[in-house]
Design a protein around this motif. Structure first.
Motif, PDB file in Angstrom:
ATOM      1  N   MET A  59       0.680  -0.810   0.105  1.00  0.00           N
ATOM      2  CA  MET A  59       0.191  -0.110   0.068  1.00  0.00           C
ATOM      3  C   MET A  59       0.601   1.231   0.182  1.00  0.00           C
ATOM      4  SD  MET A  59      -2.597  -1.939   0.215  1.00  0.00           S
ATOM      5  CE  MET A  59      -4.107   0.065   0.215  1.00  0.00           C
ATOM      6  N   PRO A  60       0.222   2.434  -0.890  1.00  0.00           N
ATOM      7  CA  PRO A  60      -1.326   2.721  -1.580  1.00  0.00           C
ATOM      8  C   PRO A  60      -0.706   2.355  -2.728  1.00  0.00           C
ATOM      9  CG  PRO A  60       0.112   4.833  -1.526  1.00  0.00           C
ATOM     10  CD  PRO A  60       1.602   3.666  -0.332  1.00  0.00           C
ATOM     11  N   SER A  61       0.394   1.612  -2.987  1.00  0.00           N
ATOM     12  CA  SER A  61       0.590   1.676  -5.281  1.00  0.00           C
ATOM     13  C   SER A  61      -0.615   0.269  -5.065  1.00  0.00           C
ATOM     14  CB  SER A  61       2.472   0.859  -4.996  1.00  0.00           C
ATOM     15  OG  SER A  61       2.246  -0.257  -4.086  1.00  0.00           O
ATOM     16  N   GLY A  62      -0.798  -1.307  -4.299  1.00  0.00           N
ATOM     17  CA  GLY A  62      -1.474  -1.437  -4.232  1.00  0.00           C
ATOM     18  C   GLY A  62      -0.865  -2.535  -5.529  1.00  0.00           C
ATOM     19  N   GLN A  63       0.608  -2.872  -5.301  1.00  0.00           N
ATOM     20  CA  GLN A  63       1.323  -3.880  -6.153  1.00  0.00           C
ATOM     21  C   GLN A  63       1.223  -5.164  -5.287  1.00  0.00           C
ATOM     22  OE1 GLN A  63       5.862  -3.034  -6.507  1.00  0.00           O
ATOM     23  NE2 GLN A  63       5.987  -4.942  -7.506  1.00  0.00           N
TER      24      GLN A  63
ATOM     25  N   GLU B 132      14.703  -6.368   1.130  1.00  0.00           N
ATOM     26  CA  GLU B 132      14.575  -5.847  -0.482  1.00  0.00           C
ATOM     27  C   GLU B 132      14.321  -4.840  -0.367  1.00  0.00           C
ATOM     28  OE1 GLU B 132      15.033  -8.139  -2.707  1.00  0.00           O
ATOM     29  OE2 GLU B 132      15.476  -9.901  -1.810  1.00  0.00           O
ATOM     30  N   LEU B 133      13.210  -4.124   0.248  1.00  0.00           N
ATOM     31  CA  LEU B 133      13.102  -2.475   0.219  1.00  0.00           C
ATOM     32  C   LEU B 133      13.767  -1.786   0.431  1.00  0.00           C
ATOM     33  CD1 LEU B 133       8.679  -2.924   0.876  1.00  0.00           C
ATOM     34  CD2 LEU B 133      10.189  -2.881  -1.394  1.00  0.00           C
ATOM     35  N   LYS B 134      15.005  -1.685   1.277  1.00  0.00           N
ATOM     36  CA  LYS B 134      15.654  -1.215   2.059  1.00  0.00           C
ATOM     37  C   LYS B 134      15.217  -0.047   2.991  1.00  0.00           C
ATOM     38  CE  LYS B 134      19.217  -1.597  -2.234  1.00  0.00           C
ATOM     39  NZ  LYS B 134      19.971  -1.088  -3.276  1.00  0.00           N
TER      40      LYS B 134
ATOM     41  N   GLN C  14       2.224  -1.694   5.030  1.00  0.00           N
ATOM     42  CA  GLN C  14       1.770  -0.492   4.678  1.00  0.00           C
ATOM     43  C   GLN C  14       3.150   0.680   5.413  1.00  0.00           C
ATOM     44  OE1 GLN C  14      -1.658   1.147   6.905  1.00  0.00           O
ATOM     45  NE2 GLN C  14      -3.002   0.685   4.823  1.00  0.00           N
ATOM     46  N   SER C  15       3.249   1.730   5.506  1.00  0.00           N
ATOM     47  CA  SER C  15       4.452   2.154   5.986  1.00  0.00           C
ATOM     48  C   SER C  15       3.940   3.153   7.316  1.00  0.00           C
ATOM     49  CB  SER C  15       4.965   2.842   5.341  1.00  0.00           C
ATOM     50  OG  SER C  15       6.477   3.866   6.045  1.00  0.00           O
ATOM     51  N   SER C  16       4.250   2.615   9.051  1.00  0.00           N
ATOM     52  CA  SER C  16       4.310   4.358   9.803  1.00  0.00           C
ATOM     53  C   SER C  16       4.829   5.277   9.172  1.00  0.00           C
ATOM     54  CB  SER C  16       4.375   3.407  10.990  1.00  0.00           C
ATOM     55  OG  SER C  16       6.547   3.436  10.312  1.00  0.00           O
TER      56      SER C  16
ATOM     57  N   ILE D 124       6.015   2.921   1.147  1.00  0.00           N
ATOM     58  CA  ILE D 124       6.276   1.607   0.665  1.00  0.00           C
ATOM     59  C   ILE D 124       7.044   1.799  -0.945  1.00  0.00           C
ATOM     60  CG2 ILE D 124       6.096  -0.966   0.454  1.00  0.00           C
ATOM     61  CD1 ILE D 124       6.428   0.347   3.064  1.00  0.00           C
ATOM     62  N   LYS D 125       8.081   1.242  -1.186  1.00  0.00           N
ATOM     63  CA  LYS D 125       8.419   1.453  -1.959  1.00  0.00           C
ATOM     64  C   LYS D 125       8.421   0.430  -3.444  1.00  0.00           C
ATOM     65  CE  LYS D 125      12.971   3.577  -0.817  1.00  0.00           C
ATOM     66  NZ  LYS D 125      14.775   3.381  -0.888  1.00  0.00           N
ATOM     67  N   SER D 126       8.456   0.009  -4.979  1.00  0.00           N
ATOM     68  CA  SER D 126       7.932  -0.546  -5.386  1.00  0.00           C
ATOM     69  C   SER D 126       8.957  -1.707  -6.096  1.00  0.00           C
ATOM     70  CB  SER D 126       7.970  -0.553  -7.352  1.00  0.00           C
ATOM     71  OG  SER D 126       9.120   0.077  -7.198  1.00  0.00           O
ATOM     72  N   TYR D 127       7.836  -3.378  -5.692  1.00  0.00           N
ATOM     73  CA  TYR D 127       9.242  -3.732  -5.138  1.00  0.00           C
ATOM     74  C   TYR D 127       9.625  -4.625  -6.679  1.00  0.00           C
ATOM     75  CZ  TYR D 127      10.460  -9.200  -3.583  1.00  0.00           C
ATOM     76  OH  TYR D 127      11.047  -9.599  -3.174  1.00  0.00           O
ATOM     77  N   ARG D 128      11.288  -4.625  -6.491  1.00  0.00           N
ATOM     78  CA  ARG D 128      11.733  -5.818  -7.488  1.00  0.00           C
ATOM     79  C   ARG D 128      12.211  -6.315  -6.980  1.00  0.00           C
ATOM     80  NH1 ARG D 128      12.967  -0.104  -7.943  1.00  0.00           N
ATOM     81  NH2 ARG D 128      12.329   1.037  -9.652  1.00  0.00           N
ATOM     82  N   PRO D 129      11.937  -7.640  -7.670  1.00  0.00           N
ATOM     83  CA  PRO D 129      12.542  -9.067  -7.270  1.00  0.00           C
ATOM     84  C   PRO D 129      14.135  -9.341  -8.307  1.00  0.00           C
ATOM     85  CG  PRO D 129      11.222  -9.292  -9.038  1.00  0.00           C
ATOM     86  CD  PRO D 129      11.038  -8.181  -8.932  1.00  0.00           C
ATOM     87  N   ARG D 130      15.087 -10.170  -6.881  1.00  0.00           N
ATOM     88  CA  ARG D 130      16.374 -10.265  -7.538  1.00  0.00           C
ATOM     89  C   ARG D 130      16.058 -11.397  -9.070  1.00  0.00           C
ATOM     90  NH1 ARG D 130      19.534 -10.765  -1.669  1.00  0.00           N
ATOM     91  NH2 ARG D 130      18.588  -8.712  -1.449  1.00  0.00           N
TER      92      ARG D 130
END
Length: 875
Positions: A222-226, A248-250, A287-289, A296-302
């Motif tokens: 959230m909130p990107s919905g990915q 992963e999201l650093k 979510q992020s506090s 929250i950044k977009s997740y890019r799999p390795r």
């Protein structure tokens, strides 16, 4: 196994042989005083309570890993067989009932969500827990939550079949508990009595197989919905999932919130606690506090790297050559056996012994004959020996006389005890320490004195150096005003004149009125006119001198040989036919302009010049030859040299025109301002609206905020001398120092080279108020613009105006927050904001800012061998 972290499990509370107190019976448990006759038949008993039997085995009746413990277990089992032979018969008859049921039926029941009846479990789970008892004596790595305490069944379990791979992962806690139970000397914690509570319908028991089962977890960012899908085990906690996504999201782990069904979940809960079954699916929201500052950044799999089947390795040989060797990759088809190592108590990671897993490399055989050092070396031993020493005394007796004249009376002194001796030694040690510390203190004081003297000497030398530099600068400025030669010198004179005029005008306006004021203004105008005329005379003299310098510089460039630097750093010079020709023409031109020559020497120079120009027949050379003949005729007639100055000047001018002609001097074609090809004049030609001339682009001064060409340099200079009379030599010096400092960084800084003198003047005067922000020093010759953050390139919004000493100290700072206060940093940031608002509107600066922003926003993915891999985009 005793060194592991697992705490010993207390013995069953209702076993009289183990010394524990009996627990109160629950709904499904049998009271301790029940007789075997009251028990149901063997088949029914084995069908209803397989879970109780396996729980008892997991808690206390695990086979011990030592021989002594195994013997004790056999004796205990024999006693049980003698006391309850009926139970043994019932157990043997019930073996067929405990056979494992097919796993498909058990899984279908689990998927349907039907909870087992209290006190009952599937036959497959009972068999797994029974086989886990047999494998608990082996060294294990996986850890499991201990099973709840239940009433042990008074029967003897037979040997179970060989454990499977999942059953080999027995809990470490049960092993410790079993070894502690069989050892009579080990300490036993007091069992806590549990109150009698009714047993309710609960979920199936969490065995190792259940917790190791996998489930599909969908994370909605959230909130990107990915949506990110991961396969996780049921034993994983939410804290482990947070740690995975934090890496992963650093982003910090404390800012990640996992929500289930709209509620924030605790970190200690596992996926099994959320009601997920094996091969099930669950959806969690992440979510992020702090969504404003750290979303929250977009997740890019390795990207996974797959080892190829064949690789090529370049090997260095003995003869300093290399060869390529093709190596085939062998992938193992079986699991590497465990041959010893260590296991981390907390993480469970295994560390294998490399010596047991890898074949040791054998050393190459040597042809040298070797001997053992122990047999070739003489062994020496030192031992103290006390030898006998015979002594004798002699005294007076019959027949012997010994004189006593030299005898002395010896009196015993004061007896020194061991404590007195130690006190004396301590006193002497203190004295030695006192003198040693005194020596250290004197040496430290001398070092401080020497440092102070060196510091004072350095400060004195710096003061002398600064004073000399200031005196040299004032002297040079005075010389520039008295003997102006360059454009900057005349700008300085006009600036001083305008400054004097403004001061006089202000004095007249404040001290005089009406007629007296008009008379003073007229007198001021006359004085200004006289000063301007004096400056004009200096300019004429300077033009003549500068013209001669330009001519000599032109001749020197044309006659200079070609130069280049070789690979060894040496400079190579080469003369071409064109440079040799230019050198000859340069020598002739310097000869005809020499003064105080005799008549014969002058005639020789004229003769050489005549032979030189005769090589080309044209109107220019014919005119030069005619003038040479005329001067030679006048010299032979005895005309005074003062009457020949005009003729000689004409000869010199025509010969200079001859030198600048590319036909006669090919090397001059590269140095002429006017190109030989007329078509090249059509490029980069602009119109000056002030002088109404078409001039090349080099004759126009372009600033960073200019959108049109404007006036040429000559018209701008005339306008400055007549009206504004500004002196920008100081800002030229500051810009030169700034660009030199940026070149030393070597980080491809460009903004400093886009700025012009007028831009730097606005930055110094309007933004920084023409003074140091630290010491308020106003001498511009002592001020420099340096980087505020030295790790970023210089820009108007990343600079600070300081003196040279302050700039040197600022460059040594590692952390700006530690070196400066918050108020000072806020003040500097305000000035940076003003500079960014002004300079970002400039065309060249805005383009550079846009390019830098695009470079920072470019996605950076993983690379292999210097080539960037494609980054997976969100669907």
């Amino acid at each position: 196994m005793a060194d592991q972290e697992a705490a010993p499990t207390p013995p069953p509370a209702d076993n009289p042989e183990e010394g524990g107190a009996p627990a109160e019976p629950t709904q499904e448990q049998t009271p301790p005083d029940a007789t075997p006759a009251d028990a149901p038949p063997a088949e029914t008993q084995s069908e209803e309570k397989p879970t109780e039997q396996t729980t008892e085995q997991a808690e206390g009746e695990t086979t011990a890993p030592t021989d002594t413990q195994a013997e004790k277990t056999e004796v205990t089992e024999e006693k049980k067989d003698e006391e309850n032979p009926t139970a043994e018969t019932e157990q043997k008859e019930g073996e067929t009932v405990e056979a494992p049921v097919e796993g498909d039926a058990a899984q279908e029941e689990q998927k349907e969500g039907e909870a087992p009846v209290e006190g009952e479990a599937t036959t497959q789970e009972a068999q797994q827990e029974t086989t886990a008892e047999e494998s608990a004596a082996e060294p294990t790595q996986a850890e499991e939550v201990p099973a709840p305490e239940q009433e042990p069944a008074p029967v003897q379990q037979e040997e179970a079949p060989a454990p499977t791979q999942q059953e080999e992962e027995a809990p470490v806690e049960q092993i410790n508990a079993a070894s502690q139970k069989d050892d009579p000397n080990s300490p036993r914690p007091e069992p806590q009595p549990t109150p009698s509570q009714p047993v309710q319908d609960t979920a199936p028991l969490r065995t190792t197989a259940n917790l190791q089962a996998t489930a599909t977890v969908k994370f909605v960012l959230m909130p990107s919905g990915q949506v990110v899908t991961l396969a996780c085990t049921l034993g994983q906690s939410l804290a482990q999932l947070k740690a995975h996504f934090a890496a992963e999201l650093k982003m910090p782990i404390n800012l990640i919130m996992l929500m289930f069904a709209g509620n924030n979940m605790e970190e200690t809960k596992t996926l099994a606690d959320l009601g997920v079954g094996p091969n099930g699916t669950i959806q969690l929201e992440m979510q992020s506090s702090d969504p404003v500052n750290t979303p929250i950044k977009s997740y890019r799999p390795r990207q996974e790297y797959h080892m190829p089947d064949v690789i090529t390795v370049r090997v260095q040989t003995d003869d300093e050559t290399s060869k390529d060797v093709v190596v085939e990759i062998e992938r193992t088809t079986r699991k590497k056996p465990y041959l010893g190592g260590y296991r981390h108590k907390k993480t469970g990671i295994e560390f294998h012994h490399a010596s047991a897993q890898t074949v040791r490399k054998q050393p190459a055989p040597s042809n040298m004959l070797k001997y053992c050092r122990d047999t070739q070396t003489v062994e020496q031993r030192h031992h103290l020996q006390q030898t006998k020493n015979d002594t004798s005394t002699q005294m007076t007796k019959i027949g012997v006389y010994v004189a006593n004249l030299s005898d002395k009376l010896v009196k015993p002194g004061k007896y020194t005890t061991a404590d007195d001796h130690l006190d004396m030694m301590l006193h002497q040690v203190i004295i030695i320490q006192k003198y040693y510390r005194r020596w250290l203190a004197k040496r430290y004081v001398q070092k401080l004195k020497m440092d102070k003297q060196q510091r004072m000497e350095w400060e004195r030398q710096e003061e002398i150096r600064k004073r000399k530099e200031k005196e040299e600068r004032i002297k040079k400025e005075f010389e520039r005003r008295m003997n102006p030669k360059t454009k900057e010198d005349f700008d300085l004179l006009y600036h001083a004149l305008e400054k004097w005029r403004q001061e006089e005008l202000e004095r007249i306006n404040h001290t005089m009125d009406d007629a007296e004021r008009k008379a003073a203004l007229c007198m001021l105008l006359d004085q200004e006119t006289q000063l301007i005329s004096a400056i004009g005379r200096h300019k004429l003299e300077a033009d003549v001198e500068n013209k001669d310098k330009r001519i000599q510089q032109f001749l020197k460039k044309a006659a200079s040989p070609k130069k280049w630097k070789g690979f060894d750093g040496k400079v190579t010079e080469m003369d071409t036919p064109y440079t040799i020709r230019a050198k000859e023409l340069q020598d002739i031109y310097n000869s005809i302009n020499m003064k105080y020559l005799t008549q014969d020497e002058r005639l020789d120079v004229l003769l050489t010049l005549k032979h030189t120009v005769k090589e080309h027949d044209c109107k220019l050379t014919q005119e030069v030859i005619e003038l040479i003949d005329r001067e030679a005729d006048l010299l032979m007639r005895g005309v005074k040299e003062s009457n020949l100055d005009g003729l000689r000047k004409r000869i010199s001018t025509l010969f200079l025109q001859y030198i600048k002609t590319p036909t006669f001097n090919p090397e001059a074609a590269k140095l002429l301002k006017v190109p030989q090809d007329p078509s090249s004049l059509r490029k980069n030609i602009y119109f000056c609206p002030s002088c109404n001339q078409y001039l090349p682009s080099t004759e126009f001064a372009l600033s960073s905020n200019s959108r049109t060409v404007g006036k040429c340099r000559k018209c701008s200079k005339v306008d400055n001398d007549a009206r504004t009379r500004q002196d920008i030599s100081t800002y030229q010096y500051m810009l030169k120092v700034l660009r030199k400092a940026e070149e030393m960084y070597g980080d491809d800084s460009k903004i400093a080279f886009l700025l012009q003198e007028q831009d730097l003047r606005y930055l110094v005067e309007k933004i920084w108020n023409s003074q140091s922000i630290l010491s308020a020093w106003e001498d511009l010759y002592d001020l420099v613009l340096v980087r505020w953050d030295k790790h970023q390139e210089w820009s108007p919004w990343n600079c600070i105006l300081l003196t040279k000493d302050e700039a040197s100290a600022h460059d040594k700072l590692v952390n700006l927050e530690e070196g400066y206060g918050s108020v000072f940093i806020h003040k500097v940031q305000q000035k940076h904001t003003l500079a960014r608002n002004y300079f970002s509107r400039l065309p060249g600066m805005a383009e550079h800012i846009r390019i830098r922003a695009n470079e920072r926003s470019m996605p950076s993915g993983p690379t292999i061998a210097g080539q960037q891999l494609p980054v997976q985009q969100r669907a």
